[in-house]
Design a protein around this motif. Structure first.
Motif, short mmCIF file in Angstrom:
data_model
loop_
_atom_site.label_atom_id
_atom_site.label_comp_id
_atom_site.label_asym_id
_atom_site.label_seq_id
_atom_site.Cartn_x
_atom_site.Cartn_y
_atom_site.Cartn_z
N LEU A 122 -7.14 5.58 3.40
CA LEU A 122 -7.68 4.64 4.37
C LEU A 122 -7.82 5.29 5.74
CD1 LEU A 122 -8.64 1.77 4.92
CD2 LEU A 122 -6.26 1.13 5.32
N ALA A 123 -6.81 6.02 6.16
CA ALA A 123 -6.86 6.70 7.47
C ALA A 123 -8.00 7.72 7.51
CB ALA A 123 -5.53 7.38 7.76
N MET A 124 -8.19 8.45 6.42
CA MET A 124 -9.27 9.44 6.37
C MET A 124 -10.64 8.75 6.44
SD MET A 124 -7.76 12.15 3.59
CE MET A 124 -9.32 12.96 3.39
N ALA A 125 -10.79 7.64 5.76
CA ALA A 125 -12.06 6.92 5.79
C ALA A 125 -12.33 6.36 7.19
CB ALA A 125 -12.06 5.79 4.76
N GLU A 126 -11.30 5.82 7.83
CA GLU A 126 -11.44 5.31 9.19
C GLU A 126 -11.81 6.43 10.16
OE1 GLU A 126 -7.63 3.45 9.61
OE2 GLU A 126 -8.40 1.48 8.96
N PHE A 147 -12.21 1.35 0.04
CA PHE A 147 -10.79 1.65 0.19
C PHE A 147 -10.02 0.42 0.65
CE2 PHE A 147 -11.97 6.31 1.15
CZ PHE A 147 -12.14 6.56 -0.19
N ARG A 148 -10.60 -0.33 1.57
CA ARG A 148 -9.93 -1.56 2.04
C ARG A 148 -9.82 -2.57 0.91
NH1 ARG A 148 -12.63 -2.14 8.03
NH2 ARG A 148 -11.15 -0.77 9.09
N ALA A 149 -10.89 -2.71 0.13
CA ALA A 149 -10.86 -3.66 -0.98
C ALA A 149 -9.84 -3.22 -2.03
CB ALA A 149 -12.25 -3.77 -1.60
N ASP A 150 -9.78 -1.92 -2.31
CA ASP A 150 -8.82 -1.41 -3.30
C ASP A 150 -7.38 -1.60 -2.86
OD1 ASP A 150 -10.83 -0.60 -4.95
OD2 ASP A 150 -10.66 1.54 -4.49
N SER A 151 -7.15 -1.62 -1.55
CA SER A 151 -5.78 -1.72 -1.07
C SER A 151 -5.29 -3.16 -0.99
CB SER A 151 -5.66 -1.05 0.30
OG SER A 151 -6.40 -1.75 1.27
N LEU A 156 -22.54 5.99 4.35
CA LEU A 156 -21.66 6.30 3.22
C LEU A 156 -20.19 6.18 3.60
CD1 LEU A 156 -23.55 9.36 1.70
CD2 LEU A 156 -23.38 7.05 0.75
N ALA A 157 -19.86 6.62 4.82
CA ALA A 157 -18.47 6.51 5.27
C ALA A 157 -18.05 5.05 5.40
CB ALA A 157 -18.30 7.24 6.61
N TYR A 158 -18.97 4.20 5.90
CA TYR A 158 -18.68 2.76 5.97
C TYR A 158 -18.46 2.19 4.57
CZ TYR A 158 -19.62 1.80 10.93
OH TYR A 158 -19.56 1.73 12.29
N MET A 208 0.85 -1.17 0.00
CA MET A 208 0.00 0.00 0.00
C MET A 208 0.91 1.24 0.00
SD MET A 208 -2.93 1.15 2.79
CE MET A 208 -3.52 -0.48 3.01
N ASN A 209 0.64 2.14 -0.94
CA ASN A 209 1.48 3.34 -1.00
C ASN A 209 0.96 4.41 -0.03
OD1 ASN A 209 -0.61 4.88 -2.24
ND2 ASN A 209 0.01 4.18 -4.27
N GLN A 210 1.69 5.50 0.03
CA GLN A 210 1.35 6.56 0.99
C GLN A 210 -0.03 7.14 0.73
OE1 GLN A 210 4.14 9.78 1.20
NE2 GLN A 210 2.97 10.87 2.75
N TYR A 211 -0.37 7.36 -0.53
CA TYR A 211 -1.68 7.90 -0.88
C TYR A 211 -2.80 6.99 -0.38
CZ TYR A 211 -5.69 9.18 -3.71
OH TYR A 211 -6.95 9.53 -4.13
#
Length: 78
Positions: free
Chosen positions: A9-13, A66-70, A58-60, A1-4
């Motif tokens: 992911l952190a923002m979504a969490e 994001f988790r699936a993409d990572s 929506l946030a969930y 997982m890159n920095q972006y």
């Protein structure tokens, strides 16, 4: 997982966590308003609570995507 991706992911969490906290605070506020007999304010707060719950859903969803993409491609399936 890159920095972006880590930042996304952190923002979504954080959005999920803050949404849960907002809902908890507003739920308590509604209880107080109802105890005090302020039905008009309680009704407005309940409407706002529904909006917050939609935002949290929506946030969930964002977090799930994001988790699936990572995940590595070989683990994504499909």
């Amino acid at each position: 997982m890159n920095q972006y991706e880590r930042v996304r992911l952190a923002m979504a969490e954080r959005s999920v966590r803050e949404g849960e906290e907002q809902i908890a605070r507003l739920s308590e506020t509604i209880k107080v308003l109802e105890r005090r007999g302020n039905e008009m304010a309680a009704a407005r707060a309940r409407k706002l609570l529904k909006d917050f719950q939609c935002d949290l859903a929506l946030a969930y969803a964002d977090l799930t995507v994001f988790r699936a993409d990572s995940r590595p491609p070989e683990l994504r399936g499909g």
